[in-house]
Scaffold this active site. Structure first.
Site, PDB file in Angstrom:
ATOM      1  N   VAL A 183       0.843  -1.207   0.000  1.00  0.00           N
ATOM      2  CA  VAL A 183       0.000   0.000   0.000  1.00  0.00           C
ATOM      3  C   VAL A 183       0.874   1.251   0.000  1.00  0.00           C
ATOM      4  O   VAL A 183       0.585   2.227  -0.694  1.00  0.00           O
ATOM      5  CB  VAL A 183      -0.970   0.003   1.207  1.00  0.00           C
ATOM      6  CG1 VAL A 183      -1.733   1.315   1.299  1.00  0.00           C
ATOM      7  CG2 VAL A 183      -1.947  -1.163   1.102  1.00  0.00           C
ATOM      8  N   CYS A 184       1.961   1.206   0.747  1.00  0.00           N
ATOM      9  CA  CYS A 184       2.857   2.354   0.856  1.00  0.00           C
ATOM     10  C   CYS A 184       3.476   2.712  -0.494  1.00  0.00           C
ATOM     11  O   CYS A 184       3.544   3.882  -0.869  1.00  0.00           O
ATOM     12  CB  CYS A 184       3.963   2.060   1.864  1.00  0.00           C
ATOM     13  SG  CYS A 184       3.347   1.531   3.476  1.00  0.00           S
TER      14      CYS A 184
END
Length: 172
Positions: free
Chosen positions: A61-62
């Site tokens: 996600v990052c």
């Protein structure tokens, strides 16, 4: 600060992160700079700052959404008067520097800062425990001349709602 900063809170006077400043001569992956202390309290005292944190460099996600969202919205953040955008994770300064390079971030567009001992994240109650290891939680704080004007912690690790660039822009 108590657990979780709130609008109106002052940013602490002793916040120091680690980072490797971007430099053209160390732009390649095989070149490393030297980690230095970054006194956020001093550097940010007279500025409007967006500090967003995430569980770790090079994580799904990052890497796919969180950092790219800030990169894409950097011009809009600047239009709103933001002087500094910084991303924070528990990874060491070398990993954070490499992640900046992997994202093709140059200069000081986005600072890739390290909170390796989770000192700051723990001090505000926003470090996270995932199984056996601790890491930085996913959150965003906006400071304006040393005062918190926005502070939100995501409800879980892989959720990107209140700490996204879009959410921060909506609050500015």
């Amino acid at each position: 600060m108590s657990v979780g900063p709130k609008p109106g809170d002052s940013f602490p006077e002793d916040v120091v992160f680690e980072y490797i400043p971007w430099a053209e001569e160390i732009d390649g992956f095989s070149a490393c700079g030297v980690p230095i202390n970054y006194n956020a309290s001093k550097e940010w005292a007279d500025k409007k700052v967006v500090l967003f944190a995430l569980p770790g460099a090079f994580t799904p996600v990052c890497s796919a959404r969180h950092v790219p969202g800030y990169m894409e919205n950097l011009p809009k953040l600047r239009e709103k008067g933001v002087d500094i955008v910084a991303v924070l994770a528990f990874n060491d300064a070398y990993v954070m520097s490499a992640w900046g390079k992997a994202n093709k971030v140059t200069g000081d567009d986005i600072l890739f800062l390290s909170d390796p001992d989770l000192k700051f994240s723990k001090s505000i109650g926003w470090a996270a425990l995932d199984g056996y290891k601790s890491h930085t939680g996913r959150w965003a704080i906006v400071l304006d001349h040393g005062k918190v004007i926005y502070a939100q912690l995501e409800r879980s690790k892989n959720v990107l709602e209140v700490s996204s660039a879009e959410a921060v822009l909506g609050a500015l």
